[in-house]
Design a protein around this motif. Structure first.
Motif, mmCIF file in Angstrom:
data_model
loop_
_atom_site.group_PDB
_atom_site.id
_atom_site.type_symbol
_atom_site.label_atom_id
_atom_site.label_comp_id
_atom_site.label_asym_id
_atom_site.label_seq_id
_atom_site.Cartn_x
_atom_site.Cartn_y
_atom_site.Cartn_z
ATOM 1 N N THR A 141 0.848 -1.179 0.000
ATOM 2 C CA THR A 141 0.000 0.000 0.000
ATOM 3 C C THR A 141 0.890 1.238 0.000
ATOM 4 O OG1 THR A 141 -1.833 -1.113 1.089
ATOM 5 C CG2 THR A 141 -1.695 1.289 1.372
ATOM 6 N N THR A 142 0.545 2.201 -0.857
ATOM 7 C CA THR A 142 1.351 3.405 -1.016
ATOM 8 C C THR A 142 0.442 4.627 -0.933
ATOM 9 O OG1 THR A 142 2.723 2.147 -2.556
ATOM 10 C CG2 THR A 142 3.079 4.507 -2.483
ATOM 11 N N VAL A 143 0.926 5.650 -0.222
ATOM 12 C CA VAL A 143 0.167 6.902 -0.061
ATOM 13 C C VAL A 143 1.110 8.074 -0.321
ATOM 14 C CG1 VAL A 143 -1.141 8.361 1.545
ATOM 15 C CG2 VAL A 143 -1.310 5.870 1.710
ATOM 16 N N PHE A 144 0.604 9.054 -1.043
ATOM 17 C CA PHE A 144 1.320 10.315 -1.201
ATOM 18 C C PHE A 144 0.319 11.446 -1.020
ATOM 19 C CE2 PHE A 144 2.546 14.068 -3.528
ATOM 20 C CZ PHE A 144 3.812 14.299 -3.010
ATOM 21 N N SER A 145 0.740 12.479 -0.290
ATOM 22 C CA SER A 145 -0.122 13.634 -0.077
ATOM 23 C C SER A 145 0.746 14.871 0.089
ATOM 24 C CB SER A 145 -0.974 13.418 1.181
ATOM 25 O OG SER A 145 -1.845 14.498 1.384
ATOM 26 N N GLU B 36 0.162 19.584 -0.428
ATOM 27 C CA GLU B 36 -0.841 20.655 -0.394
ATOM 28 C C GLU B 36 -1.820 20.625 -1.566
ATOM 29 O OE1 GLU B 36 0.388 24.743 0.434
ATOM 30 O OE2 GLU B 36 2.328 23.911 1.062
ATOM 31 N N VAL B 37 -1.400 20.066 -2.714
ATOM 32 C CA VAL B 37 -2.233 20.150 -3.916
ATOM 33 C C VAL B 37 -2.986 18.867 -4.247
ATOM 34 C CG1 VAL B 37 -0.861 21.998 -4.919
ATOM 35 C CG2 VAL B 37 -0.320 19.643 -5.486
ATOM 36 N N GLY B 38 -2.505 17.703 -3.758
ATOM 37 C CA GLY B 38 -3.171 16.469 -4.132
ATOM 38 C C GLY B 38 -2.882 15.305 -3.205
ATOM 39 N N PHE B 39 -3.678 14.262 -3.366
ATOM 40 C CA PHE B 39 -3.587 13.046 -2.556
ATOM 41 C C PHE B 39 -3.788 11.844 -3.472
ATOM 42 C CE2 PHE B 39 -5.996 9.610 -0.620
ATOM 43 C CZ PHE B 39 -5.229 9.296 0.504
ATOM 44 N N ILE B 40 -2.994 10.789 -3.259
ATOM 45 C CA ILE B 40 -3.209 9.532 -3.966
ATOM 46 C C ILE B 40 -2.858 8.380 -3.032
ATOM 47 C CG2 ILE B 40 -0.924 9.606 -5.052
ATOM 48 C CD1 ILE B 40 -2.320 8.091 -7.459
ATOM 49 N N GLU B 41 -3.656 7.318 -3.124
ATOM 50 C CA GLU B 41 -3.432 6.117 -2.320
ATOM 51 C C GLU B 41 -3.775 4.892 -3.151
ATOM 52 O OE1 GLU B 41 -4.725 4.817 2.082
ATOM 53 O OE2 GLU B 41 -6.426 5.056 0.704
ATOM 54 N N MET B 42 -2.907 3.897 -3.094
ATOM 55 C CA MET B 42 -3.157 2.598 -3.713
ATOM 56 C C MET B 42 -3.065 1.548 -2.605
ATOM 57 S SD MET B 42 -3.484 3.371 -6.891
ATOM 58 C CE MET B 42 -2.904 4.453 -8.183
ATOM 59 N N LYS B 43 -4.179 0.874 -2.330
ATOM 60 C CA LYS B 43 -4.227 -0.157 -1.297
ATOM 61 C C LYS B 43 -4.368 -1.521 -1.963
ATOM 62 C CE LYS B 43 -6.253 1.832 2.831
ATOM 63 N NZ LYS B 43 -7.423 1.848 3.704
ATOM 64 N N TYR B 44 -3.563 -2.458 -1.517
ATOM 65 C CA TYR B 44 -3.594 -3.828 -2.045
ATOM 66 C C TYR B 44 -3.968 -4.770 -0.914
ATOM 67 C CZ TYR B 44 -0.855 -1.842 -5.867
ATOM 68 O OH TYR B 44 -0.424 -1.084 -6.919
ATOM 69 N N ALA B 45 -4.887 -5.698 -1.180
ATOM 70 C CA ALA B 45 -5.273 -6.687 -0.186
ATOM 71 C C ALA B 45 -5.578 -8.005 -0.905
ATOM 72 C CB ALA B 45 -6.504 -6.220 0.581
ATOM 73 N N ILE B 46 -5.492 -9.076 -0.144
ATOM 74 C CA ILE B 46 -5.820 -10.401 -0.667
ATOM 75 C C ILE B 46 -6.976 -10.929 0.161
ATOM 76 C CG2 ILE B 46 -4.985 -12.742 -1.058
ATOM 77 C CD1 ILE B 46 -2.122 -11.481 -1.036
ATOM 78 N N HIS B 47 -8.017 -11.388 -0.524
ATOM 79 C CA HIS B 47 -9.167 -11.992 0.145
ATOM 80 C C HIS B 47 -9.557 -13.243 -0.634
ATOM 81 C CE1 HIS B 47 -12.720 -12.288 2.610
ATOM 82 N NE2 HIS B 47 -13.462 -12.399 1.512
ATOM 83 N N GLU C 76 5.317 17.277 -8.274
ATOM 84 C CA GLU C 76 5.650 16.202 -7.339
ATOM 85 C C GLU C 76 4.459 15.259 -7.182
ATOM 86 O OE1 GLU C 76 7.495 15.797 -2.842
ATOM 87 O OE2 GLU C 76 6.212 17.506 -3.291
ATOM 88 N N PHE C 77 3.262 15.821 -7.097
ATOM 89 C CA PHE C 77 2.042 15.025 -7.012
ATOM 90 C C PHE C 77 1.867 14.163 -8.263
ATOM 91 C CE2 PHE C 77 -2.614 15.101 -8.097
ATOM 92 C CZ PHE C 77 -3.003 14.084 -7.234
ATOM 93 N N VAL C 78 1.998 14.762 -9.438
ATOM 94 C CA VAL C 78 1.852 14.029 -10.710
ATOM 95 C C VAL C 78 2.908 12.925 -10.811
ATOM 96 C CG1 VAL C 78 2.025 14.219 -13.234
ATOM 97 C CG2 VAL C 78 0.755 15.943 -11.924
ATOM 98 N N LYS C 79 4.143 13.229 -10.438
ATOM 99 C CA LYS C 79 5.233 12.239 -10.486
ATOM 100 C C LYS C 79 4.907 11.027 -9.604
ATOM 101 C CE LYS C 79 10.111 11.707 -9.310
ATOM 102 N NZ LYS C 79 11.280 12.362 -8.731
ATOM 103 N N ASN C 80 4.395 11.276 -8.410
ATOM 104 C CA ASN C 80 4.043 10.176 -7.509
ATOM 105 C C ASN C 80 2.843 9.387 -8.007
ATOM 106 O OD1 ASN C 80 5.677 9.930 -4.833
ATOM 107 N ND2 ASN C 80 5.655 12.092 -5.384
ATOM 108 N N CYS C 81 1.892 10.062 -8.627
ATOM 109 C CA CYS C 81 0.769 9.350 -9.244
ATOM 110 C C CYS C 81 1.292 8.381 -10.301
ATOM 111 C CB CYS C 81 -0.215 10.325 -9.891
ATOM 112 S SG CYS C 81 -1.185 11.306 -8.737
ATOM 113 N N ASN C 82 2.146 8.866 -11.194
ATOM 114 C CA ASN C 82 2.668 8.032 -12.274
ATOM 115 C C ASN C 82 3.502 6.876 -11.746
ATOM 116 O OD1 ASN C 82 1.454 9.259 -14.531
ATOM 117 N ND2 ASN C 82 2.918 10.931 -14.410
#
Length: 165
Positions: free
Chosen positions: A103-107, A109-120, A147-153
């Protein structure tokens, strides 16, 4: 329908989409619900006994980087955006997970992105969330936008590796 189709196909030319059902909010401040069939050409790569899968279909902000040397004015976004998507990948009986990103999070002042991975059970569940935090980004804050766009990519390029047993 055009808006939903363009949301997927504008950022990923490998996608074709067929709308099955829709419950639109008619421009009210309520979520819309759309059910669709989606297919992706060349969505996986095979290498010996492994399968490499890039799970993301929608790439908000992918092309949003600003050339800081050329830009003299700030960035004015049309609206604040909020994307929330859930992907479920069902594994066949003979498939095992060789690599699953954390799971990765970046935040900032201008943006937020999170990718959560789980196994069920026999599924990989991925939650993709991202949103912008301001409409008017001053020139001095454009490096934060980049910086926000770079982390999204960086997050969009993560791969899942599966292998045959």
């Amino acid at each position: 329908e055009e808006i939903v189709k363009s949301l997927f196909t504008n950022t990923n030319e490998r996608i074709s989409l067929e709308i099955l059902d829709k419950n639109l909010a008619n421009y009210e401040n309520k979520p819309a619900l759309v059910t669709f069939n989606l297919s992706v050409d060349n969505g996986i790569k095979k290498s010996a006994d492994k399968i490499i899968l890039k799970p993301f279909l929608v790439f908000p902000y992918k092309e949003g980087s600003i050339d800081l040397d050329q830009r003299k004015y700030g960035l004015e976004l049309e609206n604040l955006t909020n994307f929330e998507m859930e992907y479920k990948i069902t594994l066949q009986e003979n498939m095992k997970i060789d690599f699953l990103p954390q799971t990765t999070v970046f935040s900032n002042e201008v943006g937020f992105i999170e990718m959560k991975y789980a196994i069920h059970e026999n599924q990989i569940i991925i939650n993709q969330k991202s949103h912008t935090k301001m409409l008017d980004i001053e020139v001095k804050k454009l490096p934060l936008w980049n910086e926000f766009v770079k982390n999204c990519n960086k997050m969009y390029n993560q791969s899942i590796v599966l292998k045959n047993e």
